[in-house]
Design a protein around this motif. Structure first.
Motif, short mmCIF file in Angstrom:
data_model
loop_
_atom_site.label_atom_id
_atom_site.label_comp_id
_atom_site.label_asym_id
_atom_site.label_seq_id
_atom_site.Cartn_x
_atom_site.Cartn_y
_atom_site.Cartn_z
N VAL A 1 0.84 -1.21 0.00
CA VAL A 1 0.00 0.00 0.00
C VAL A 1 0.87 1.25 0.00
CG1 VAL A 1 -1.65 1.34 1.35
CG2 VAL A 1 -1.99 -1.12 1.07
N VAL A 2 1.92 1.25 0.82
CA VAL A 2 2.83 2.40 0.85
C VAL A 2 3.57 2.51 -0.48
CG1 VAL A 2 4.82 3.46 1.99
CG2 VAL A 2 3.09 2.26 3.35
N ASN A 3 4.02 1.36 -1.01
CA ASN A 3 4.75 1.37 -2.27
C ASN A 3 3.90 1.95 -3.40
OD1 ASN A 3 7.51 -0.01 -3.06
ND2 ASN A 3 6.16 -0.23 -4.82
N THR B 1 9.07 7.72 3.89
CA THR B 1 9.42 7.91 5.30
C THR B 1 8.28 8.54 6.08
OG1 THR B 1 10.54 10.00 4.74
CG2 THR B 1 11.90 7.99 4.86
N ALA B 2 7.48 9.39 5.43
CA ALA B 2 6.33 10.00 6.11
C ALA B 2 5.29 8.95 6.48
CB ALA B 2 5.70 11.06 5.22
N HIS B 3 5.32 7.80 5.81
CA HIS B 3 4.37 6.72 6.09
C HIS B 3 5.01 5.58 6.88
CE1 HIS B 3 2.17 9.00 3.07
NE2 HIS B 3 1.08 8.38 3.49
N GLY B 4 6.11 5.90 7.55
CA GLY B 4 6.73 4.95 8.48
C GLY B 4 7.53 3.84 7.84
N ALA B 5 7.88 4.01 6.57
CA ALA B 5 8.60 2.96 5.84
C ALA B 5 10.02 3.43 5.50
CB ALA B 5 7.84 2.58 4.58
N VAL B 6 10.78 2.52 4.91
CA VAL B 6 12.17 2.77 4.54
C VAL B 6 12.35 2.42 3.07
CG1 VAL B 6 14.57 2.11 4.98
CG2 VAL B 6 12.94 2.21 6.88
N PRO B 7 13.07 3.26 2.28
CA PRO B 7 13.37 2.89 0.89
C PRO B 7 14.42 1.77 0.85
CG PRO B 7 13.69 5.26 1.29
CD PRO B 7 13.59 4.60 2.61
N ALA B 8 14.05 0.64 0.28
CA ALA B 8 14.95 -0.52 0.29
C ALA B 8 16.21 -0.28 -0.56
CB ALA B 8 14.22 -1.76 -0.21
N CYS B 9 16.10 0.52 -1.60
CA CYS B 9 17.24 0.73 -2.51
C CYS B 9 18.35 1.56 -1.87
CB CYS B 9 16.78 1.42 -3.79
SG CYS B 9 15.91 0.35 -4.94
N LEU B 10 17.99 2.44 -0.96
CA LEU B 10 18.96 3.41 -0.42
C LEU B 10 20.11 2.68 0.28
CD1 LEU B 10 19.65 6.39 -0.08
CD2 LEU B 10 18.31 6.38 2.05
N SER C 1 17.22 6.45 -3.35
CA SER C 1 16.06 5.73 -2.83
C SER C 1 15.26 5.01 -3.90
CB SER C 1 15.14 6.71 -2.10
OG SER C 1 15.79 7.30 -1.00
N VAL C 2 15.43 5.38 -5.17
CA VAL C 2 14.60 4.88 -6.25
C VAL C 2 15.45 4.74 -7.51
CG1 VAL C 2 13.90 7.21 -6.99
CG2 VAL C 2 12.38 5.26 -7.45
N CYS C 3 15.02 3.89 -8.41
CA CYS C 3 15.67 3.76 -9.72
C CYS C 3 14.84 4.54 -10.75
CB CYS C 3 15.76 2.30 -10.16
SG CYS C 3 16.72 1.25 -9.05
N THR C 4 15.49 5.42 -11.50
CA THR C 4 14.83 6.21 -12.54
C THR C 4 15.56 5.96 -13.85
OG1 THR C 4 16.21 8.10 -11.87
CG2 THR C 4 13.97 8.01 -10.99
N SER C 5 14.92 5.21 -14.75
CA SER C 5 15.59 4.73 -15.96
C SER C 5 14.92 5.33 -17.19
CB SER C 5 15.52 3.20 -16.00
OG SER C 5 16.08 2.66 -14.81
N ILE C 6 15.67 6.18 -17.90
CA ILE C 6 15.12 6.98 -18.99
C ILE C 6 15.52 6.38 -20.35
CG2 ILE C 6 15.03 9.30 -20.01
CD1 ILE C 6 16.02 10.39 -17.31
N ASN C 7 14.52 6.22 -21.22
CA ASN C 7 14.74 5.81 -22.61
C ASN C 7 15.54 4.52 -22.72
OD1 ASN C 7 13.22 8.02 -23.56
ND2 ASN C 7 15.01 9.35 -23.50
N GLU C 8 16.82 4.59 -23.12
CA GLU C 8 17.61 3.39 -23.36
C GLU C 8 18.16 2.76 -22.08
OE1 GLU C 8 20.58 6.75 -23.36
OE2 GLU C 8 18.54 6.42 -24.14
N ASP D 1 7.86 -2.26 8.47
CA ASP D 1 7.84 -3.24 9.57
C ASP D 1 8.56 -4.53 9.18
OD1 ASP D 1 6.29 -1.42 11.06
OD2 ASP D 1 4.43 -2.23 10.22
N GLY D 2 9.61 -4.40 8.38
CA GLY D 2 10.40 -5.56 7.98
C GLY D 2 9.90 -6.31 6.76
N TYR D 3 8.81 -5.84 6.16
CA TYR D 3 8.23 -6.50 4.98
C TYR D 3 8.50 -5.67 3.73
CZ TYR D 3 5.74 -9.39 8.36
OH TYR D 3 5.44 -10.25 9.39
N TYR D 4 8.84 -6.36 2.65
CA TYR D 4 9.23 -5.72 1.39
C TYR D 4 8.12 -5.82 0.34
CZ TYR D 4 14.13 -5.90 3.00
OH TYR D 4 15.31 -5.75 3.69
N ALA D 5 7.94 -4.72 -0.40
CA ALA D 5 7.07 -4.72 -1.58
C ALA D 5 7.78 -3.93 -2.68
CB ALA D 5 5.72 -4.10 -1.27
#
Length: 287
Positions: A54-56, A85-94, A102-109, A137-141
């Protein structure tokens, strides 16, 4: 000489084999790859992954509200971090294995793992994949979406559409007590109609209690191969569809060694969801 093979699946000690046990052991006895019991999530774990989903989804919805030509991908990273973070979660990529954002942003090629940068400014006609993974809470999406910036070419529009269709077709192919290879076969068959390349060097994966778990979910292949899909398993399907070759390379100018580029530098598109397998098919946990 007869070699003993260690069984992967066992019925619970002191209990009669359940119907699930019997079905899994049937396929294991036929030499098929089956999951270990720890890959079958409990109802409580599935509910935790669902809450993370839901947060994702909220993160990607927030990006959809703000993404536009003229913004840079570092701004997208800030949107994702702030919402998560405002919703109590953590970015897994960071800081995951040295990934700096915190996120992957992949443009065009850029096929995947694009690193947000101030100098990467979105232009009219770009297509961009935003891929985010939440820990709550330790769960990944884990999920990603494609965004078309303004008006683009018919060729790019078709690529984005077909990549989404590949995800949907893969989802339909994922049935209880079918195999991971069924997913890849269905996806590849659809992409082949358009002469698109399905990336083979990266794949979907189990998820939920860790960022990456078994099984590897390849997006090409043959029916009846790969791991047996059993109710309670949680995994991603995330086909990476290239306009040209399926081959890829790592950008030599990327100091972190993350950004994956299509082999002929033609555009690429990807959509992703996290799913739980049920007795009736998959349920999306990242709507």
């Amino acid at each position: 000489m007869v070699f003993k093979k260690k069984r992967v699946w066992h019925s619970l000690p002191g209990q009669e084999p359940t119907e699930l046990d019997k079905r899994v052991m049937y396929w294991e006895n036929k030499g098929k790859e089956v999951p270990s019991r720890d890959l079958i999530k409990t109802p409580e774990q599935i509910e935790g992954i669902r809450r993370s989903g839901v947060v994702n989804t909220g993160v990607l919805d927030e990006v959809a509200k703000h993404i536009h030509a003229g913004m840079n991908t570092l701004e997208i990273d800030q949107i994702c971090y702030d919402y998560c973070t405002a919703h109590g979660a953590v970015p897994a990529c960071l800081n995951y294995e040295g990934f700096p954002k915190s996120v992957c942003t992949s443009i065009n090629e850029v096929v995947c793992h694009g690193i947000p940068k101030e100098e990467d400014v979105l232009q009219e006609g770009d297509i961009v994949n935003v891929d985010f993974t939440t820990i709550l809470d330790g769960y990944y999406a884990d999920a990603s979406r494609m965004f078309i910036i303004g008006k683009t070419t018919p060729e790019k529009e078709q690529l984005v559409r077909v990549a989404k269709e590949c995800l949907e077709i893969g989802m339909e192919a994922a049935k209880p007590y079918s195999f991971v290879g069924d997913i890849g076969h269905a996806i590849q068959k659809h992409a082949d109609k358009y002469h698109y390349g399905i990336v083979r060097d990266l794949c979907g994966h189990g998820v939920g209690l860790k960022f990456h778990e078994k099984p590897d979910v390849m997006h090409y292949g043959h029916k009846g191969t790969g791991m047996l899909l059993v109710p309670g398993m949680v995994f991603t399907i995330e086909p990476m569809v290239n306009m040209g070759t399926w081959k890829v390379f790592i950008d030599a100018d990327d100091e972190y060694g993350w950004e994956v580029i299509s082999g002929d530098e033609k555009p690429s598109a990807q959509w992703e969801h996290t799913f739980v397998m049920t007795e009736h098919g998959v349920e999306i946990l990242t709507h």
